[in-house]
Design a protein around this motif. Structure first.
Motif, PDB file in Angstrom:
ATOM      1  N   LEU A   9       0.603  -1.427   0.060  1.00 42.81           N
ATOM      2  CA  LEU A   9      -0.316  -0.427  -0.199  1.00 42.81           C
ATOM      3  C   LEU A   9       0.578   1.370  -0.245  1.00 42.81           C
ATOM      4  O   LEU A   9       0.168   2.601  -1.266  1.00 42.81           O
ATOM      5  N   MET A  10       1.971   0.993   0.626  1.00 40.64           N
ATOM      6  CA  MET A  10       2.782   2.870   0.504  1.00 40.64           C
ATOM      7  C   MET A  10       3.222   2.068  -0.763  1.00 40.64           C
ATOM      8  O   MET A  10       3.776   3.876  -0.884  1.00 40.64           O
ATOM      9  N   ILE A  11       3.976   1.708  -1.685  1.00 38.68           N
ATOM     10  CA  ILE A  11       4.565   2.444  -1.815  1.00 38.68           C
ATOM     11  C   ILE A  11       3.357   2.027  -3.715  1.00 38.68           C
ATOM     12  O   ILE A  11       3.785   3.267  -4.392  1.00 38.68           O
ATOM     13  N   PHE A  12       2.784   1.985  -3.377  1.00 38.63           N
ATOM     14  CA  PHE A  12       1.608   2.196  -4.628  1.00 38.63           C
ATOM     15  C   PHE A  12       1.220   3.280  -4.317  1.00 38.63           C
ATOM     16  O   PHE A  12       1.117   4.371  -5.388  1.00 38.63           O
ATOM     17  N   PHE A  13       0.278   4.067  -3.121  1.00 37.83           N
ATOM     18  CA  PHE A  13       0.872   5.896  -3.161  1.00 37.83           C
ATOM     19  C   PHE A  13       1.227   6.521  -2.891  1.00 37.83           C
ATOM     20  O   PHE A  13       0.971   7.779  -3.476  1.00 37.83           O
ATOM     21  N   LEU A 201      19.406  18.226   1.942  1.00 37.97           N
ATOM     22  CA  LEU A 201      18.601  17.713   2.810  1.00 37.97           C
ATOM     23  C   LEU A 201      17.167  17.300   1.985  1.00 37.97           C
ATOM     24  O   LEU A 201      16.718  16.294   1.652  1.00 37.97           O
ATOM     25  N   THR A 202      17.385  18.246   0.040  1.00 33.32           N
ATOM     26  CA  THR A 202      16.491  17.314  -0.640  1.00 33.32           C
ATOM     27  C   THR A 202      16.551  15.786  -1.690  1.00 33.32           C
ATOM     28  O   THR A 202      16.310  14.828  -1.624  1.00 33.32           O
ATOM     29  N   LEU A 203      18.708  16.044  -1.438  1.00 29.90           N
ATOM     30  CA  LEU A 203      19.120  14.239  -1.985  1.00 29.90           C
ATOM     31  C   LEU A 203      19.004  13.120  -1.275  1.00 29.90           C
ATOM     32  O   LEU A 203      18.224  12.552  -1.984  1.00 29.90           O
ATOM     33  N   GLY A 204      18.572  13.700   0.162  1.00 32.91           N
ATOM     34  CA  GLY A 204      19.041  12.654   1.128  1.00 32.91           C
ATOM     35  C   GLY A 204      16.815  12.168   1.179  1.00 32.91           C
ATOM     36  O   GLY A 204      16.580  11.133   1.171  1.00 32.91           O
ATOM     37  N   VAL A 205      15.881  13.418   1.661  1.00 31.03           N
ATOM     38  CA  VAL A 205      14.853  12.780   1.256  1.00 31.03           C
ATOM     39  C   VAL A 205      14.260  12.193  -0.104  1.00 31.03           C
ATOM     40  O   VAL A 205      13.962  10.964   0.169  1.00 31.03           O
ATOM     41  N   LEU A 206      15.441  12.085  -1.067  1.00 28.97           N
ATOM     42  CA  LEU A 206      15.030  11.555  -2.477  1.00 28.97           C
ATOM     43  C   LEU A 206      15.720  10.250  -2.099  1.00 28.97           C
ATOM     44  O   LEU A 206      14.971   9.236  -2.614  1.00 28.97           O
ATOM     45  N   GLY A 207      17.067  10.213  -1.595  1.00 35.04           N
ATOM     46  CA  GLY A 207      17.129   8.671  -1.210  1.00 35.04           C
ATOM     47  C   GLY A 207      16.405   8.436  -0.440  1.00 35.04           C
ATOM     48  O   GLY A 207      16.023   6.913  -0.792  1.00 35.04           O
ATOM     49  N   THR A 208      16.257   8.732   1.098  1.00 30.49           N
ATOM     50  CA  THR A 208      15.054   8.256   1.348  1.00 30.49           C
ATOM     51  C   THR A 208      13.944   7.309   0.833  1.00 30.49           C
ATOM     52  O   THR A 208      13.327   6.196   0.524  1.00 30.49           O
ATOM     53  N   LEU A 210      13.384   6.680  -2.057  1.00 30.97           N
ATOM     54  CA  LEU A 210      13.267   5.354  -3.241  1.00 30.97           C
ATOM     55  C   LEU A 210      14.165   4.422  -2.556  1.00 30.97           C
ATOM     56  O   LEU A 210      13.579   3.105  -2.668  1.00 30.97           O
ATOM     57  N   LYS A 211      14.741   4.587  -1.145  1.00 26.87           N
ATOM     58  CA  LYS A 211      14.915   3.194  -0.899  1.00 26.87           C
ATOM     59  C   LYS A 211      13.738   2.884  -0.428  1.00 26.87           C
ATOM     60  O   LYS A 211      13.264   1.641   0.573  1.00 26.87           O
ATOM     61  N   ILE A 212      12.500   4.035   0.441  1.00 27.37           N
ATOM     62  CA  ILE A 212      11.538   3.162   0.825  1.00 27.37           C
ATOM     63  C   ILE A 212      10.367   2.117  -0.651  1.00 27.37           C
ATOM     64  O   ILE A 212      10.051   0.924   0.257  1.00 27.37           O
ATOM     65  N   LEU A 213      10.494   3.339  -1.447  1.00 25.44           N
ATOM     66  CA  LEU A 213       9.753   3.017  -2.641  1.00 25.44           C
ATOM     67  C   LEU A 213       9.601   0.898  -3.102  1.00 25.44           C
ATOM     68  O   LEU A 213       9.332   0.852  -3.605  1.00 25.44           O
ATOM     69  N   THR A 214      11.224   1.184  -3.065  1.00 21.93           N
ATOM     70  CA  THR A 214      11.864  -0.075  -3.658  1.00 21.93           C
ATOM     71  C   THR A 214      11.727  -0.874  -2.827  1.00 21.93           C
ATOM     72  O   THR A 214      11.879  -2.396  -2.782  1.00 21.93           O
ATOM     73  N   GLY A 215      11.328  -0.517  -1.290  1.00 24.31           N
ATOM     74  CA  GLY A 215      11.010  -2.411  -0.340  1.00 24.31           C
ATOM     75  C   GLY A 215      12.909  -2.187   0.379  1.00 24.31           C
ATOM     76  O   GLY A 215      13.216  -3.364   1.504  1.00 24.31           O
ATOM     77  N   ILE A 216      13.420  -1.830  -0.119  1.00 23.10           N
ATOM     78  CA  ILE A 216      14.776  -1.391   0.676  1.00 23.10           C
ATOM     79  C   ILE A 216      14.821  -1.531   2.348  1.00 23.10           C
ATOM     80  O   ILE A 216      15.272  -1.892   3.086  1.00 23.10           O
ATOM     81  N   GLU A 217      14.225   0.312   2.392  1.00 26.54           N
ATOM     82  CA  GLU A 217      14.399   0.418   4.142  1.00 26.54           C
ATOM     83  C   GLU A 217      12.434   0.055   4.436  1.00 26.54           C
ATOM     84  O   GLU A 217      12.003  -0.081   4.178  1.00 26.54           O
TER      85      GLU A 217
END
Length: 225
Positions: A9-13, A201-208, A210-217
């Motif tokens: 659900l998190m990845i989809f939304f 900060l923006t680059l850090g947010v984008l990296g985090t 992407l890690k969440i959306l891909t299921g790594i984090e």
């Protein structure tokens, strides 16, 4: 299922949440409007209920255990109860069925906010100014070149914000007054450093993200996953 369903659900939304910035189709724009104006409101209501529940549980537990400053927990709980009662039954501007006026004295939620909460916030920020001045006095010590530059720029900026700065530097040519130098420091070096920090900060947010959306984090799922 307890992990895969919330993750899916998190990845989809999460992906749908930023499609309006890249997909100009009206469907994407309308769907994002529904997410922002309706779905998030529902989620906020549940988050508010959860936050109030945690607040009550925390202060009740502290009262039972006689924790530090536990007597102030009574103030928090009583204020929460009174404000909730007035807000629900008396309306925001006193248009509910619960009377919120005694003669010329009003105690509706809007009046409480502007007459009680806002002055308390102003008082808190006024007190913080003295703590900040004390912390600056202890921290701004010219131990090296960078600390000296920080101390000097802070002194010039503060000097440019008070009338005595103009009295001390008013005889200098235009552009060299304390207010002029203070404005330059705030608009040029300070703005450049703020943008650099915001970019990082923006680059850090984008990296985090992407890690969440891909299921790594997966630490947000709990359990240290």
């Amino acid at each position: 299922m307890r992990v895969k369903l919330p993750l899916g659900l998190m990845i989809f939304f999460g992906i749908l949440g930023f499609t309006d910035s890249f997909v100009p189709h009206p469907w994407a724009q309308n769907f994002h409007g529904v997410l922002r104006n309706k779905v998030l409101i529902v989620i906020s209501v549940f988050a508010l209920a959860l936050g109030i529940g945690n607040l009550i549980s925390h202060h009740v537990t502290r009262i039972k255990r006689k924790g530090p400053n536990w007597i102030h927990s009574y103030t928090t709980l009583i204020s929460l109860g009174i404000a909730t009662l007035i807000g629900i039954m008396g309306g925001v501007t006193g248009n509910g069925w619960l009377p919120t006026r005694v003669g010329g004295f009003k105690y509706d939620i809007q009046t409480i906010y502007f007459k009680v909460l806002v002055p308390l916030q102003s008082t808190m920020f006024a007190l913080l100014a003295f703590f900040m001045a004390s912390a600056a006095y202890r921290s701004f010590r010219a131990r090296n070149l960078l600390a000296g530059l920080l101390l000097g720029s802070a002194f010039v900026v503060m000097l440019g914000q008070v009338p005595i700065g103009e009295l001390l530097t008013g005889f200098l040519p235009p552009g060299f007054h304390a207010a002029d130098i203070s404005t330059w420091i705030m608009q040029v070096p300070n703005t450049a450093s703020k943008r650099a920090i915001e970019l990082g900060l923006t680059l850090g947010v984008l990296g985090t993200m992407l890690k969440i959306l891909t299921g790594i984090e997966r630490s947000w799922l709990g359990g240290g996953r």
